[in-house]
Design an enzyme around this catalytic site. Structure first.
Site, PDB file in Angstrom:
ATOM      1  N   TYR A 157       0.831  -1.202   0.000  1.00 35.35           N
ATOM      2  CA  TYR A 157       0.000   0.000   0.000  1.00 35.35           C
ATOM      3  C   TYR A 157       0.869   1.257   0.000  1.00 35.35           C
ATOM      4  O   TYR A 157       0.663   2.167  -0.815  1.00 35.35           O
ATOM      5  CB  TYR A 157      -0.918  -0.011   1.217  1.00 35.35           C
ATOM      6  CG  TYR A 157      -1.858   1.170   1.273  1.00 35.35           C
ATOM      7  CD1 TYR A 157      -3.067   1.148   0.576  1.00 35.35           C
ATOM      8  CD2 TYR A 157      -1.548   2.304   2.012  1.00 35.35           C
ATOM      9  CE1 TYR A 157      -3.931   2.231   0.620  1.00 35.35           C
ATOM     10  CE2 TYR A 157      -2.408   3.391   2.051  1.00 35.35           C
ATOM     11  CZ  TYR A 157      -3.601   3.342   1.355  1.00 35.35           C
ATOM     12  OH  TYR A 157      -4.451   4.424   1.401  1.00 35.35           O
ATOM     13  N   LYS A 161       1.201   4.028  -3.125  1.00 34.63           N
ATOM     14  CA  LYS A 161       0.777   5.421  -2.954  1.00 34.63           C
ATOM     15  C   LYS A 161       1.952   6.384  -3.132  1.00 34.63           C
ATOM     16  O   LYS A 161       1.794   7.469  -3.692  1.00 34.63           O
ATOM     17  CB  LYS A 161       0.120   5.609  -1.594  1.00 34.63           C
ATOM     18  CG  LYS A 161      -1.176   4.823  -1.406  1.00 34.63           C
ATOM     19  CD  LYS A 161      -2.207   5.168  -2.470  1.00 34.63           C
ATOM     20  CE  LYS A 161      -3.551   4.506  -2.180  1.00 34.63           C
ATOM     21  NZ  LYS A 161      -4.550   4.816  -3.227  1.00 34.63           N
TER      22      LYS A 161
END
Length: 253
Positions: A157, A161
């Site tokens: 994650y 990002k």
């Protein structure tokens, strides 16, 4: 209550991941500010439901951002229906998976990177020429405060990002001469259904996660929608290659 203007009057905005909490909030804010919106989502029923709730200025389309032809079709549908594309918001998101580089399933790594990063690349491949044809536009890649800081066992994650934040900068440099602004938008923790995978209720999530934010609470989806609308609008005409943190001060600590 904030009185909304019509900063997006006459503009057409395509939003991926439009059937999620934040996606719905972004689409709702764009409609309220005068835009026509194309609600793109991997779940066609959810996309259609969102468009119905938003009213006649909204159109739905099934879109898999990891598939080149699906990305092409969503942009072409937007152009054929509305005649232009002024804004794109990459809000598509993969399920979060716990893990470090030692134990994260490679399938889950690829899923995160494919949706967050490669999906933004594939969609932009068609969004950019569509905007160039009308003299410019605004692209917003929804990242996260965790693209700036590390969170334990969130390797896929956080990496995805962080990649989005830099991709926005790179695209901004490449396409400024076409009148296209590109920015990322990084929310802090927000009251969405995704938190219920880790917390029994949103109130408990707020109680536990809120103190990590300078404002003492987690965010609301409509606050992220407001940030996206700003970046899409001419109020942000001198804003490009930047990351707008809408994180309640999380990264300040």
């Amino acid at each position: 209550m904030t009185t909304l203007g019509k900063r997006l009057d006459g503009k057409v905005v395509l939003i991926s991941g439009a059937a999620s909490d934040i996606g719905v909030a972004i689409a709702s804010r764009c409609i309220a500010e005068g835009a026509s919106v194309v609600c793109a989502d991997l779940d066609p029923e959810a996309a259609a439901r969102t468009a119905r709730e938003l009213g006649p200025a909204a159109l739905d389309v099934r879109c898999d951002v990891t598939d080149l032809e699906s990305a092409r079709a969503s942009v072409e549908l937007t152009q054929s229906r509305f005649g232009r594309l002024d804004g794109y918001v990459h809000n598509a998101a993969a399920p979060w998976h716990d893990g470090s580089v030692e134990d994260l399933d490679p399938v889950h790594w690829h899923q995160e990177i494919d949706v967050s990063l490669t999906g933004a690349f594939l969609m932009s491949r068609f969004v950019v020429p569509a905007m160039r044809n009308i003299g410019g536009g605004s692209i917003v890649l929804v990242a996260s405060q965790l693209g700036h800081v590390a969170a334990a066992r969130s390797v896929a994650y956080c990496a995805g990002k962080a990649g989005l934040i830099h991709l926005a900068r790179l695209m901004a440099v490449d396409h400024a001469d076409a009148g296209i602004r590109v920015n990322s938008l990084s929310p802090g923790a927000v009251r969405t259904g995704r938190l219920l995978r880790s917390w029994p209720s949103l109130d408990e999530a707020d109680m536990k996660l809120g103190p990590a934010h300078v404002l003492g609470r987690i965010g609301r989806p409509e606050e992220i929608g407001a940030g996206a609308a700003f970046l899409l609008s001419e109020d942000a005409s001198f804003v490009t290659a930047t990351d707008l943190l809408v994180d309640g001060g999380y990264t300040a600590r």
